[in-house]
Design an enzyme around this catalytic site. Structure first.
Site, mmCIF file in Angstrom:
data_model
loop_
_atom_site.group_PDB
_atom_site.id
_atom_site.type_symbol
_atom_site.label_atom_id
_atom_site.label_comp_id
_atom_site.label_asym_id
_atom_site.label_seq_id
_atom_site.Cartn_x
_atom_site.Cartn_y
_atom_site.Cartn_z
ATOM 1 N N GLU A 129 -11.513 6.920 -9.953
ATOM 2 C CA GLU A 129 -11.144 4.710 -10.833
ATOM 3 C C GLU A 129 -12.359 4.565 -9.993
ATOM 4 O O GLU A 129 -12.927 3.753 -10.487
ATOM 5 C CB GLU A 129 -10.223 3.959 -10.041
ATOM 6 C CG GLU A 129 -9.622 3.236 -10.319
ATOM 7 C CD GLU A 129 -9.801 2.617 -12.112
ATOM 8 O OE1 GLU A 129 -10.572 2.270 -12.506
ATOM 9 O OE2 GLU A 129 -8.326 3.161 -12.544
ATOM 10 N N LYS A 205 -21.642 5.883 -15.343
ATOM 11 C CA LYS A 205 -20.641 5.232 -16.530
ATOM 12 C C LYS A 205 -20.009 5.089 -17.483
ATOM 13 O O LYS A 205 -18.923 5.268 -18.185
ATOM 14 C CB LYS A 205 -20.260 3.709 -14.960
ATOM 15 C CG LYS A 205 -20.503 3.452 -14.219
ATOM 16 C CD LYS A 205 -20.846 2.166 -12.842
ATOM 17 C CE LYS A 205 -21.781 2.900 -11.806
ATOM 18 N NZ LYS A 205 -21.587 1.676 -11.240
#
Length: 433
Positions: A129, A205
């Site tokens: 996460e 990302k």
């Protein structure tokens, strides 16, 4: 009766690692209550064990491989950064059946398939996460909360350094170099800011987000990338006149080719964003991600995208999940890669362009420029002429067209005698025309 402790190895004691250790230590009883068993830090791997590191000296080691291999370690927290050494350590941990929590977006963007395979083979957990958008929960909602939905688009501001720079330029009118220097003085930019300002961090990302959202393995090399180093104060002023601002966006979406084939687009670049778009108001070092799903509609996640404590929050959330799985005998979600969609080249993507060019101040310039767009079936939305004489500038905003056609148009403009210089080329996002 106290349950057997769950052993944790922490690899790295920088800003994030220090916060992870501090919060674990200060809130040990709370973590035990949440998990059902106490967490015990078995060791902390650092480059050098000398000096006061703010933790018990007996926990420090400069041999991370030995720490990962210890029998009393159940979970490995990797917050080292880099790729080669963390890759070996994470693989070693997973192959031994130890759960891994990592905040390493560069590692995941290159080797997520290899790591996921190792985790699946040994039935270990792999949580990450913290690798995307710091404290903002994005990965788990995509993997779990939206697992029953069809995600069509994920777009957002996922790099705090570039968002700080662009926000400051917009607010103060300062140029890029001056604002980058200020970002460095305030600690928002690294000594070598290349990974941030040239879009590499955001591309990593984007690869992770695309992989999760579209059930397909996407690497950083699949992501089209541009940075912000060529953005000028003039660009931001012109953006204001168009009721827009400029943001570095990571965009991942499903597209359908003219032949009806479903593909993925994964791209990172600075773009004009209308002021009424939710991402336009995200300023400073904050991050935000907008997810568009068929049943859920539009969802927005906003918050601190970096920093020791915010990133540690995401790491610790993963740690609690992994520890509960160890205690109760469960498992976290496995990699979902069934779709195996191809990544479309940037040229196939429908985009809008903003083109700013210095032009000769004489009759017929606009017609000559417009003809180059028309030759490639690129429709012009607006044209603005600014200044006169040697300072004459033409700003063109297009309608949607294939990016390849727009790119070819810009290349042809630079060959025209009436165009002195193409100063800026940016895409416009957040509209549908």
């Amino acid at each position: 009766m106290t349950s057997k402790p769950i052993g944790v190895a922490v690899l790295g004691l920088g800003n994030v690692g220090s916060e992870v250790v501090r919060i674990l230590t200060e809130n040990a009883e709370d973590f035990e209550a949440r998990i059902g068993a106490p967490l015990a830090i078995r060791g902390i791997a650092v480059r050098r064990v000398d000096g006061d590191r703010g933790v018990p000296a007996e926990l420090l080691t400069d041999d991370p491989a030995e720490l990962v291999g210890r029998d009393d370690v159940d979970i490995v927290v990797e917050v080292l950064g880099g790729i080669d050494i963390p890759r070996k350590l994470v693989l070693s941990a997973l192959e031994k059946g130890k759960s891994v929590i990592t905040a390493n977006k560069a590692l995941l963007a290159e080797y997520t398939g290899e790591l996921a395979d190792a985790a699946e083979k040994s039935r270990a957990d792999l949580y990450f996460e913290a690798a995307v958008a710091g404290a903002i929960p994005v990965v788990r909602p995509l993997m779990q909360s939206l697992a029953g939905d069809r995600v069509n688009k994920v777009a957002g501001i996922v790099n705090g350094t570039t968002n700080f720079i662009l926000s400051a330029m917009d607010e103060t009118g300062a140029d890029y170099a001056e604002t980058l220097a200020e970002a460095g003085r305030l600690g928002y930019a690294e000594a070598d800011p290349t990974a941030d300002v040239e879009g590499y961090d955001a591309a990593s990302k984007a690869a992770i987000l695309a992989s999760i959202a579209f059930h397909t393995r996407v690497t950083a090399g699949d992501v089209y990338r541009e940075g912000i180093s060529k953005i000028t104060s003039d660009d931001l002023e012109t953006a204001k006149s168009l009721d827009c601002t400029i943001k570095l966006l990571a965009i991942c979406e499903r597209i359908v080719t003219p032949k009806g084939k479903e593909r993925i687009s994964a791209r990172v670049y600075p773009a004009l964003v209308p002021l009424n778009h939710p991402l336009a108001s995200v300023n400073g070092a904050f991050n935000a991600v907008v997810v568009e799903a068929e049943a859920a509609g539009r969802l927005m996640f906003y918050g601190q995208g970096a920093g020791g404590a915010p990133t540690a929050s995401a790491v610790l959330g993963d740690l609690v999940m992994a520890a509960r799985n160890k205690f109760y005998g469960g498992r976290g979600p496995l990699e979902s890669k069934y779709a195996k969609l191809k990544v479309a080249p940037m040229g196939d993507i429908l985009t809008r362009y903003y083109v700013s060019m210095q032009v000769a101040d004489k009759p017929g310039v606009l017609a000559t420029v417009a003809a180059e767009f028309s030759k490639r079936d690129v429709s012009i939305s607006t044209v603005r002429q600014q200044g006169s004489g040697d300072g004459a500038r033409l700003v063109v905003v297009t309608h949607l067209a294939a990016d390849s056609a727009l790119s070819d148009t810009v290349a042809s403009l630079e060959q025209l005698d009436v165009v002195v210089h193409v100063a800026s080329v940016l895409r416009l996002e957040g509209t549908t025309v």
